[in-house]
Design a protein around this motif. Structure first.
Motif, PDB file in Angstrom:
ATOM      1  N   LYS A  63      94.008  12.352  41.795  1.00 17.31           N
ATOM      2  CA  LYS A  63      93.358  13.513  41.195  1.00 17.31           C
ATOM      3  C   LYS A  63      93.717  14.749  42.000  1.00 17.31           C
ATOM      4  N   PRO A  64      93.910  15.889  41.340  1.00 16.11           N
ATOM      5  CA  PRO A  64      94.270  17.108  42.096  1.00 16.11           C
ATOM      6  C   PRO A  64      93.246  17.389  43.187  1.00 16.11           C
ATOM      7  N   LEU A  65      93.778  17.592  44.361  1.00 16.20           N
ATOM      8  CA  LEU A  65      92.907  17.862  45.513  1.00 16.20           C
ATOM      9  C   LEU A  65      92.439  19.315  45.464  1.00 16.20           C
ATOM     10  N   LYS A  66      91.144  19.509  45.520  1.00 17.54           N
ATOM     11  CA  LYS A  66      90.554  20.845  45.549  1.00 17.54           C
ATOM     12  C   LYS A  66      89.842  21.021  46.892  1.00 17.54           C
ATOM     13  N   ILE A  67      90.190  22.072  47.565  1.00 19.69           N
ATOM     14  CA  ILE A  67      89.560  22.369  48.855  1.00 19.69           C
ATOM     15  C   ILE A  67      88.373  23.287  48.585  1.00 19.69           C
ATOM     16  N   LEU A  68      87.174  22.697  48.650  1.00 23.68           N
ATOM     17  CA  LEU A  68      85.967  23.483  48.412  1.00 23.68           C
ATOM     18  C   LEU A  68      85.614  24.340  49.615  1.00 23.68           C
ATOM     19  N   MET A  69      85.863  23.808  50.804  1.00 23.01           N
ATOM     20  CA  MET A  69      85.630  24.581  52.026  1.00 23.01           C
ATOM     21  C   MET A  69      86.689  24.190  53.036  1.00 23.01           C
ATOM     22  N   ASP A  70      87.493  25.126  53.444  1.00 24.38           N
ATOM     23  CA  ASP A  70      88.593  24.855  54.366  1.00 24.38           C
ATOM     24  C   ASP A  70      88.073  24.807  55.804  1.00 24.38           C
ATOM     25  N   LEU A  71      88.890  24.190  56.668  1.00 25.79           N
ATOM     26  CA  LEU A  71      88.566  24.204  58.092  1.00 25.79           C
ATOM     27  C   LEU A  71      88.647  25.629  58.629  1.00 25.79           C
ATOM     28  N   GLN A  72      87.751  25.959  59.522  1.00 22.22           N
ATOM     29  CA  GLN A  72      87.721  27.286  60.111  1.00 22.22           C
ATOM     30  C   GLN A  72      87.993  27.180  61.612  1.00 22.22           C
ATOM     31  N   SER A  73      88.892  28.025  62.097  1.00 21.32           N
ATOM     32  CA  SER A  73      89.158  28.061  63.533  1.00 21.32           C
ATOM     33  C   SER A  73      87.915  28.559  64.259  1.00 21.32           C
ATOM     34  N   VAL A  74      87.603  27.910  65.398  1.00 21.36           N
ATOM     35  CA  VAL A  74      86.391  28.250  66.130  1.00 21.36           C
ATOM     36  C   VAL A  74      86.739  28.458  67.596  1.00 21.36           C
ATOM     37  N   THR A  75      85.914  29.223  68.225  1.00 17.23           N
ATOM     38  CA  THR A  75      85.991  29.440  69.674  1.00 17.23           C
ATOM     39  C   THR A  75      84.638  29.058  70.257  1.00 17.23           C
ATOM     40  N   VAL A  76      84.650  28.114  71.208  1.00 12.92           N
ATOM     41  CA  VAL A  76      83.414  27.531  71.735  1.00 12.92           C
ATOM     42  C   VAL A  76      83.382  27.742  73.235  1.00 12.92           C
ATOM     43  N   LEU A  77      82.203  28.103  73.702  1.00 11.75           N
ATOM     44  CA  LEU A  77      82.023  28.209  75.140  1.00 11.75           C
ATOM     45  C   LEU A  77      82.044  26.824  75.771  1.00 11.75           C
ATOM     46  N   LEU A  78      82.518  26.760  76.979  1.00  6.93           N
ATOM     47  CA  LEU A  78      82.616  25.495  77.692  1.00  6.93           C
ATOM     48  C   LEU A  78      81.245  24.850  77.803  1.00  6.93           C
ATOM     49  N   GLY A  79      81.156  23.542  77.408  1.00  8.24           N
ATOM     50  CA  GLY A  79      79.901  22.803  77.489  1.00  8.24           C
ATOM     51  C   GLY A  79      79.056  22.880  76.243  1.00  8.24           C
ATOM     52  N   GLN A  80      79.395  23.726  75.275  1.00  9.86           N
ATOM     53  CA  GLN A  80      78.632  23.855  74.039  1.00  9.86           C
ATOM     54  C   GLN A  80      79.132  22.830  73.016  1.00  9.86           C
ATOM     55  N   PRO A  81      78.278  22.435  72.054  1.00 12.80           N
ATOM     56  CA  PRO A  81      78.738  21.481  71.025  1.00 12.80           C
ATOM     57  C   PRO A  81      79.792  22.113  70.116  1.00 12.80           C
ATOM     58  N   LEU A  82      80.681  21.252  69.630  1.00 12.97           N
ATOM     59  CA  LEU A  82      81.778  21.662  68.748  1.00 12.97           C
ATOM     60  C   LEU A  82      81.658  20.898  67.445  1.00 12.97           C
ATOM     61  N   LYS A  83      81.745  21.604  66.317  1.00 15.15           N
ATOM     62  CA  LYS A  83      81.646  20.970  64.999  1.00 15.15           C
ATOM     63  C   LYS A  83      82.686  21.574  64.075  1.00 15.15           C
ATOM     64  N   LEU A  84      83.494  20.707  63.487  1.00 14.31           N
ATOM     65  CA  LEU A  84      84.479  21.097  62.467  1.00 14.31           C
ATOM     66  C   LEU A  84      84.119  20.363  61.187  1.00 14.31           C
ATOM     67  N   ASN A  85      84.031  21.062  60.075  1.00 18.38           N
ATOM     68  CA  ASN A  85      83.759  20.397  58.812  1.00 18.38           C
ATOM     69  C   ASN A  85      84.513  21.070  57.689  1.00 18.38           C
ATOM     70  N   CYS A  86      84.737  20.304  56.656  1.00 16.22           N
ATOM     71  CA  CYS A  86      85.417  20.795  55.459  1.00 16.22           C
ATOM     72  C   CYS A  86      84.893  20.024  54.270  1.00 16.22           C
ATOM     73  N   GLU A  87      85.124  20.553  53.090  1.00 13.08           N
ATOM     74  CA  GLU A  87      84.716  19.908  51.845  1.00 13.08           C
ATOM     75  C   GLU A  87      85.894  19.870  50.899  1.00 13.08           C
ATOM     76  N   ILE A  88      86.153  18.658  50.360  1.00 14.01           N
ATOM     77  CA  ILE A  88      87.254  18.491  49.418  1.00 14.01           C
ATOM     78  C   ILE A  88      86.754  17.734  48.204  1.00 14.01           C
TER      79      ILE A  88
END
Length: 1171
Positions: free
Chosen positions: A443-468
Motif C-alpha cells: 500500500k502507498p506509504l504515507k508519512i503522517l508525521m516525519d522524524l524531526q531533528s532534535v538537540t538534547v542536553l546531556l543527561g536529558q531523555p531523548l525521544k524520536l517518533n514518527c507516524e506512517i
C-alpha cells in the motif's frame, strides 16, 4: 555425482575402499501429505537424517532480511552445468555469516562436494558483499528436485528455496505403468494405497500429454527375473518410490512358490482395475469344504446383506470375490485363507486423469487484503496439489494458506496477504495444470508525521517518533547506518501508526544520524540528534582581585584560564571589537582541550583594556572578561587647537591623552616656537592643571606653533604634534561704498567695495545681514562667507522695507559693519524686453534634411517676458519643440524636414512693451536628376550633349553637374567631368569605333542627386573618310535564365569580425540579385553590404553577432527565370537568446542586451558611412 544405491535391508554398504555415495533424488517439499508420514517412502539415504525423523515438525527460526540476492530456479539438459548464486550484504555484520546448502529438507550438501558439486564463496571489500555459489557440473536426471539455502548470523536467519529441473535429451517418450504412481506401506496401515502424486506428476513434467494408451508393463515379472543389484535401476526407470515395500512382498511371493495343499489355483500376484470399475478375485480350492476367509490389509472382509460392495460367489471349487465400484481406498493388499494356508495379492486402482475445467485467474491486490484463487476440475473429490513458484504450498494448521473444496471447485485462500505472497500459483491435477500470477503490492506509504531533528542536553531523555500509514508496517531503526537493538535504557515501541525510539538518559554517544526504514519500502525517514553541554569559563582559577591583571610594560604575559563544554566549544578572545587570532606574532590566543591561553610576548601600553572570552557551542554561550592594566608613561596629547587669536595673544585648548599610562595625569607643560624656527620655548614652569592656556607677548603677523607635554607619576610623555600654524592678527576696517544693484519683488542685490585697511590677517570673505524696518533682529543672508563684492538677498516679503549691512571677516574675526543709510523698498522695477539675436542667426540658418535644429535666442526684460513664435504669421508646427526660460528661448527640431524651412518671428513682451526678431531657416536636400538629357551632335571623336536643370533643386541652388560615359560593350560608367555649371557640353577624345551612352548627375550644396538621367540613344564614333560596310549576321541568342556556377558554402564566423558569403551566377540579360536571411529579404539594413561584379555576388555581414546566424539565400531573377542557392551561417562567440534564457537572465535584460547590440552595430555603420 554418483548414482544412488541401496541394499535390501535399507542400510548403506560399508566398504573402506568405496567412498560414501550421495543420492540427489530425494523427497522434496512438494511431496503430498499422504507420503510424508510413511517410513518406507524414502528408499535411498545418504549420511543425513534417518527416515524416521522426516515426519518431525521442523521449527524454522524467525526470518530476517540477510539475502540481498537469492538463488533462482533453473532448468538444464542432462549433462549440463548450472550455477546458483546467493549474496549477503555485510555492512551491518561484524563477521562472515554461515551458509548451508540442502537438497530437500534434510540432506546437507557441504560434505557431498566433488567433481559434480562445488561450493564457493568470495567477499568484495568495496561493496561489502559476501557471494556464495553452488556449481552443479554434468547434471544427471536424479539431480532434479527442490533445494534450499540457509544463512545464519547470530540471532538472524534467512532462507530461500529453489528448484532444479533436468530435461531429458532423448526424443522418445518413456512408457510407464500406472502402478508407478502408487506407494505401498506395510500391511495394516491406514494410509496403505494412497495415491503418490509426486510419482505420477514427476513423469508428466517436461512432456506433452498423449491421448493414446500406453502398453502396460508387469513390474512384478521384471523384479522376479532381475538380479538384486538391478532393483534400484528398475525402480528408478518405472518411477517406483516404495521400493522397500515391493521388495518385502517380492520375498514373500518367492517363499510361497511351493505347492499348496489347500489351493488348486492361487490368486494372481497383482490385479489392476480402473477407478469405478469392477474386479473379480478368483481362487480354486483343492478341498471345497475348507472354510474360506477374505482379508484386506489384514482385516477380514465380512459379507452383509445391505453391502453391495463385496459380492462372494461359489462356482464348483472356485471361490470368487467381486469388488464393485473400485475407489482409491480399495487399492490395498488382499489375502484369502483356506485352513492353515494363505494366498495374497495386490490390487492396483488406476485413477482416471482429473482435467482442469476452469482455470485460475490472475490476481492483483495490495498488502493485508484477502486473496481467493478458484479452480474447477472435472471430478468431485479429486485430489489436487497447490504450488507456488514450483514449490508446494503448505496447508497445515499453522500455515497462512487455507485450501477449500466444494464439489468440483477448489479454492486457495490467503486471508492477510503480504508482499511475499507475490508469485505464480498453480494447481496440479493428474490431467493437467493451471497457473496464474498473483501480484501483491505494498500500500502507498504515507508519512503522517516525519522524524524531526532534535538537540538534547546531556543527561536529558531523548525521544524520536514518527507516524506512517499503513499502521501495521513494521520497521527498523538505524544510527549512522548501524541497526539499533533495544536495551535497558533504549526502547523501541510500535503502536499502530506510531513508531517511537526512547532513550532514558542521553549520552554523548547517542548523537548521530537516525533513520527509520519501513519494512518493504524504499522510502526512509531521517533525523539528526545532537547531544550538547553548555560551555563554561572557570575564571575563578585566576585568583586575582576584581579579575584585573596588572603588568609592567615590556614584560611577557601568559594568561591560562580553564574551560569546559560539550561539544568542545569554540573559543574567541576579543579586545573590544578586535578578535585575537592564534596566528598572531606578539599577541596570540591558543585553545587546548581543557583550557585557553592568552600570550603577550612584550606588553605594550596599547595592551591595556578589557579582554573578553566567548565560548560557543550548540548548547549555548558563555562569556567572561579579564582586565589587563599596563603601567607606563602617558601618551602625548592630541595636537592643541588655537580657538581665538588677538594682536599679540591667542587662546589654545587640548584633549586629555588617550592613555594616561595607568596613572592619573598630574598636569601639562606648554611650549611654542615661530614656524620658521626650530627652537621651542617653554611657557610655564609650573604644571598647568587645566586643558586651556593663553600665551601672550607674540609678534603680530608672525606664524607660531604650540605643543603640549602630559605628566603623570611615572614621568613626562612625548610632546604632542604641533598645532596648526596661527598668526596673531587684528580685524579689518568696515567695507566701503555699499549701494543697491537690483531689486525684484522678492530679492535685493547689493554691491560694495573692500575695506580700506585689511591688515596682516587678510580677508576671508563677507557676511551679509538684513533687518526689516520696524524690528531690531538682524538676519544672516549667507550661511557661508562670500568672496565676491556682490550678493543677492532672496526670499524677501513683497513691498517690505529693509536695512542691509556688510561685515568683512578674517582670521581675527568680523570687522565693524557697513550699513545702508536709507531703507530699501522690495519691489521690482519694470525693464523693457530686448532680444539679443546671436550673430550666426542674423543670416539664413541652413541645415540638411534629417539633421537636428537647436536654436538658442537670449533676451532680457523684467518681469519675466512672455515669448511667442510664429512661422510666416501662423502658429508653428507641432513637430517643433519650444522651451522658454527667464533669459532665453530654445527652438528644437529632432529631425529636420523641408517643410520646416521659412521665416520665423519671435516676439518677447513685458506688459505693454514688445520686442520682435525674424529668423530665416532653410532645410536643404539632395536635388533631383537633370531633365531631357540628349545627344545634340556627333562629329569625329566628339559628342555634344544638352539637358535641362532638374525639376527639384533640393531647396538649394544647383552648383554643378557630373557627366559620365559608358561603352556599350561593358556598360561600365566613367566620370568625364565634375562640378560643371552649364547645361550643355562637348565630350572629346572618344575612341573611334566605340559606341557610348551618357548620363548626368545634378549637384547642390548637399551633394549629388541620388539618380542620374541617361541618354536614350547611343553615340557611335566613326572614322572619317572610311565607309565601313557592316556585313549582315544572324544574331545569336545569348539569352539564358540564371544559373549558379558556384554555390554558397556553409560558413562559420566569429562574433565581432566581418564575414562574407560569395557565389557566382551566369544569366543574360543581367539578373537582379536578391539576398535573403531565413526566407526574409534583406533591404536597407546597414549591417549588410551587397556587391555584384562580373557575375560574382558577395554579401558582407559587418561584425556579426550570434543572432545573425541562420540560413542565407542568394536569388537571381531575370525575364527568363530565376535560381537560388542556400547556405548556413553559424556565428561563434557572444550570447544567443537561447543561451541567455538558459542562464536565467530576465527577459527585459535580454531585450536590452539585444537592442544595445543592434544599436552599437548601427552606430558603427553610420560612422563608416559618414567617413
Amino acid at each position: 555425482m554418483p548414482e544412488p544405491t541401496k541394499k535390501d535391508d535399507g542400510q548403506p554398504e560399508e566398504d573402506g575402499s568405496i567412498p560414501k555415495k550421495l543420492s540427489i533424488d530425494l523427497p522434496n517439499d512438494s511431496d503430498p501429505e499422504s507420503t510424508r508420514g510413511r517410513k518406507d517412502s524414502v528408499w535411498s539415504l545418504g549420511d543425513g537424517q534417518p527416515p524416521e525423523e522426516i515426519d518431525k515438525q521442523i521449527e524454522t527460526p524467525p526470518l530476517s532480511t540477510l539475502l540481498i540476492e537469492k538463488p533462482q530456479s533453473g532448468s538444464i539438459n542432462v549433462g549440463g552445468d548450472i550455477n546458483f548464486v546467493a549474496k549477503v550484504e555485510a555492512k551491518d555484520l561484524l563477521r562472515k555469516p554461515t551458509i548451508k546448502w540442502f537438497k530437500g529438507k534434510w540432506m546437507d550438501l557441504a560434505s557431498k562436494t566433488g567433481k559434480h558439486l562445488q561450493l564457493k564463496e568470495s567477499f568484495d571489500r568495496f561493496t561489502k558483499i559476501h557471494t556464495f555459489e553452488m556449481h552443479i557440473i554434468k547434471a544427471k536426471e536424479n539431480y532434479a528436485g527442490n533445494y534450499r539455502c540457509e544463512v545464519n548470523y547470530k540471532d538472524k536467519f534467512d532462507s530461500c528455496s529453489f528448484d532444479l529441473e533436468i530435461k531429458e535429451v532423448s526424443d522418445g517418450s518413456q512408457n510407464i505403468d500406472i502402478r508407478s504412481a502408487f506407494k505401498r506401506s506395510s500391511e495394516g496401515q491406514d494410509d496403505a494405497g494412497e495415491l503418490d502424486f509426486s510419482g505420477l506428476l514427476k513423469h508428466r513434467q517436461g512432456r506433452e500429454h498423449k491421448q493414446e494408451e500406453v502398453p502396460e508393463v508387469d513390474v512384478w515379472e521384471i523384479l522376479k527375473n532381475a538380479r538384486p543389484d538391478e532393483y534400484e535401476k528398475i525402480a528408478f526407470t518405472y518411477g517406483i518410490t516404495d521400493l522397500r515395500g515391493l521388495l518385502k512382498r517380492l520375498k514373500k511371493t518367492k517363499k510361497e512358490e511351493k505347492k499348496s495343499e489347500a489351493f488348486a489355483k492361487r490368486l494372481e500376484p497383482a490385479y489392476q482395475v480402473d477407478k469405478g470399475g469392477k474386479i473379480r478375485l478368483v481362487v480354486d480350492l483343492a478341498d471345497p469344504t475348507v472354510e474360506l476367509k477374505w482379508y484386506k490389509n489384514g482385516q477380514e472382509i465380512r459379507s452383509t446383506p445391505n453391502n453391495r460392495k463385496y459380492i462372494f460367489e461359489h462356482k464348483g471349487t472356485q471361490r470368487i470375490m467381486v469388488i464393485n465400484n473400485c475407489q482409491i481406498n480399495d487399492d490395498a493388499a488382499y489375502s484369502v485363507t483356506a485352513g492353515e494356508e494363505k494366498c495374497t495379492t495386490e490390487l492396483f486402482v488406476k485413477e482416471l486423469p482429473v482435467n482442469i475445467v476452469k482455470k485460475l485467474e490472475p490476481v492483483k491486490t495490495t498488502v493485508n487484503e484477502r486473496i481467493e484463487l478458484e479452480c474447477e476440475v472435472s471430478e468431485e473429490g479429486a485430489k489436487v496439489k497447490w504450488m507456488k513458484n514450483g514449490v508446494e504450498v503448505p496447508t497445515g494448521v499453522r500455515s497462512r494458506y487455507r485450501v477449500k473444496s466444494e464439489g468440483t471447485k477448489h479454492w486457495l485462500i490467503i486471508d492477510d496477504a503480504t508482499k511475499d505472497d507475490t508469485g505464480t500459483y498453480s494447481l496440479m491435477a493428474t490431467g493437467g495444470t493451471t497457473e496464474a500470477h498473483v501480484q501483491v503490492d505494498l500500500k502507498p506509504l504515507k508519512i503522517l508525521m516525519d522524524l524531526q531533528s532534535v538537540t538534547v542536553l546531556l543527561g536529558q531523555p531523548l525521544k524520536l517518533n514518527c507516524e506512517i500509514y499503513p499502521g501495521n508496517v513494521p520497521g527498523r531503526w538505524y544510527k549512522n547506518g548501524q541497526l539499533i537493538q533495544p536495551s535497558e535504557r533504549l526502547s523501541i515501541i510500535h503502536r499502530t501508526k506510531n513508531h517511537s525510539l526512547d532513550i532514558e538518559c542521553s549520552t554523548i554517544h547517542d548523537a548521530g544520524d537516525y533513520t527509520f526504514v519501513p519494512e518493504g519500502y524504499t522510502q526512509t525517514l531521517s533525523a539528526k540528534v545532537h547531544i550538547i553541554d553548555p560551555p563554561r569559563v572557570h575564571l575563578e582559577a585566576l585568583n586575582v582581585p576584581d579579575d584585573t591583571v596588572t603588568v609592567v610594560a615590556g614584560n611577557k604575559l601568559r594568561l591560562e584560564i580553564p574551560i569546559s563544554g560539550e561539544p568542545a566549544p569554540r573559543v574567541v578572545w576579543m579586545k573590544g571589537e578586535r578578535v585575537i587570532l592564534d596566528s598572531g606574532n606578539r599577541v596570540r590566543a591558543e585553545t587546548f582541550a581543557d583550557h585557553t591561553c592568552l600570550t603577550i610576548d612584550i606588553v605594550e601600553r596599547e595592551d591595556t583594556g578589557n579582554y573578553k572570552i566567548v565560548l560557543q557551542n550548540e548548547a549555548g554561550e558563555d562569556t567572561a572578561s579579564v582586565k589587563i592594566k599596563v603601567v607606563d608613561i602617558p601618551d602625548p596629547p592630541e595636537a592643541p587647537m588655537v580657538t581665538d587669536v588677538g594682536g599679540d595673544w591667542c587662546t589654545m585648548t587640548w584633549e586629555l591623552p588617550r592613555y594616561d599610562g595607568g596613572s592619573p595625569i598630574l598636569g601639562y607643560f606648554i611650549e611654542r616656537k615661530k614656524k620658521q624656527s626650530s627652537r621651542w620655548m617653554r611657557l610655564n614652569f609650573d604644571l598647568c592643571k587645566e586643558t586651556t592656556f593663553e600665551p601672550k607677548k607674540m609678534i603680530e603677523g608672525v606664524p607660531y606653533e604650540v605643543r603640549i607635554f602630559a605628566v603623570n607619576a611615572i614621568g613626562i610623555s612625548k610632546p604632542s604634534e604641533p598645532s596648526k600654524p596661527f598668526i596673531p592678527l587684528a580685524v579689518t576696517s568696515e567695507p566701503t561704498m555699499l549701494v543697491v544693484d537690483d531689486v525684484t519683488d522678492t530679492t535685493v542685490t547689493m554691491k560694495w567695495r573692500p575695506p580700506d585697511a585689511i591688515g596682516a590677517a587678510g580677508l576671508d570673505g563677507y557676511q551679509v545681514e538684513y533687518c526689516i524696518e520696524g524690528t531690531d533682529e538682524w538676519i544672516l543672508a549667507n550661511k557661508e562667507l562670500i568672496e565676491k563684492t556682490r550678493y543677492t538677498i532672496t526670499g524677501l516679503p513683497v513691498e517690505a522695507k529693509i536695512l542691509v549691512r556688510i561685515k568683512a571677516i578674517n582670521a581675527a574675526g568680523a570687522s565693524p559693519p557697513r550699513t545702508t543709510q536709507h531703507s530699501i523698498l522690495v519691489k521690482e522695477v519694470i525693464e523693457p524686453p530686448k532680444i539679443r539675436i546671436p550673430r550666426h542667426l542674423k543670416q539664413t540658418y541652413i541645415r540638411k534634411v534629417g539633421e537636428v535644429v537647436n536654436l538658442v535666442v537670449p533676451f532680457v526684460g523684467k518681469p519675466r517676458p512672455k515669448v511667442n513664435w510664429l512661422k510666416e504669421g501662423q502658429p508653428i508646427d507641432q513637430t517643433i519643440s519650444i522651451r522658454n526660460s527667464d533669459c532665453d528661448s530654445i527652438m528644437f527640431i529632432r529631425k529636420a524636414e523641408r517643410k520646416h524651412s521659412g521665416k520665423y518671428e519671435l516676439s518677447v513682451q513685458v506688459e505693454n512693451h514688445i520686442d520682435t526678431a525674424m529668423l530665416d531657416i532653410q532645410i536643404v536636400d539632395l536635388p533631383g536628376p537633370p531633365q531631357a538629357v540628349k545627344i545634340e551632335e556627333v562629329w569625329g571623336n566628339n559628342v555634344a550633349l544638352d539637358w535641362n536643370p532638374p525639376k527639384d533643386n533640393g531647396n538649394a541652388p544647383i552648383i554643378g553637374y557630373t557627366i559620365q560615359k559608358a561603352d556599350k560593350k561593358t556598360m561600365e560608367w566613367y566620370t568625364c567631368i565634375e562640378h560643371y555649371h552649364r547645361t550643355c557640353i562637348t565630350i572629346s577624345d572618344l575612341v573611334v569605333g566605340n559606341e557610348y551612352f551618357f548620363r548626368i548627375y545634378s549637384e547642390n550644396m548637399v551633394g549629388l542627386s541620388e539618380s542620374a538621367t541617361a541618354t536614350k540613344d547611343s553615340a557611335l564614333i566613326v572614322k572619317e573618310g572610311l565607309q565601313l560596310k557592316i556585313p549582315e549576321y544572324n544574331d545569336r541568342d545569348f539569352t539564358e535564365p540564371p544559373i549558379f556556377t558556384q554555390p554558397l558554402i556553409n560558413t562559420f564566423a566569429i562574433a565581432g569580425y566581418n564575414a562574407t558569403l560569395n557565389c557566382s551566377v551566369r544569366a543574360n540579360p543581367r539578373p537582379k540579385v536578391i539576398w535573403m536571411k531565413n526566407k526574409i529579404t534583406i533591404i536597407d539594413d546597414p549591417r549588410y553590404r551587397m556587391f555584384s561584379n562580373q557575375g560574382v555576388c558577395t554579401l558582407e555581414i559587418r561584425k556579426p553577432s550570434p543572432f545573425d546566424g541562420g540560413v542565407y539565400t542568394c536569388k537571381a531573377v531575370n525575364e527568363l527565370g530565376e535560381a537560388q542557392v542556400d547556405c548556413k551561417l553559424e556565428v561563434k562567440g557572444g550570447f544567443t537568446f537561447f543561451e541567455l534564457m538558459k542562464r536565467g537572465v530576465p527577459l527585459h535584460l535580454i531585450d536590452k542586451y539585444m537592442n544595445e547590440s543592434k544599436t552599437s552595430e548601427k552606430s558603427e555603420s553610420e560612422k563608416k558611412g559618414s567617413i
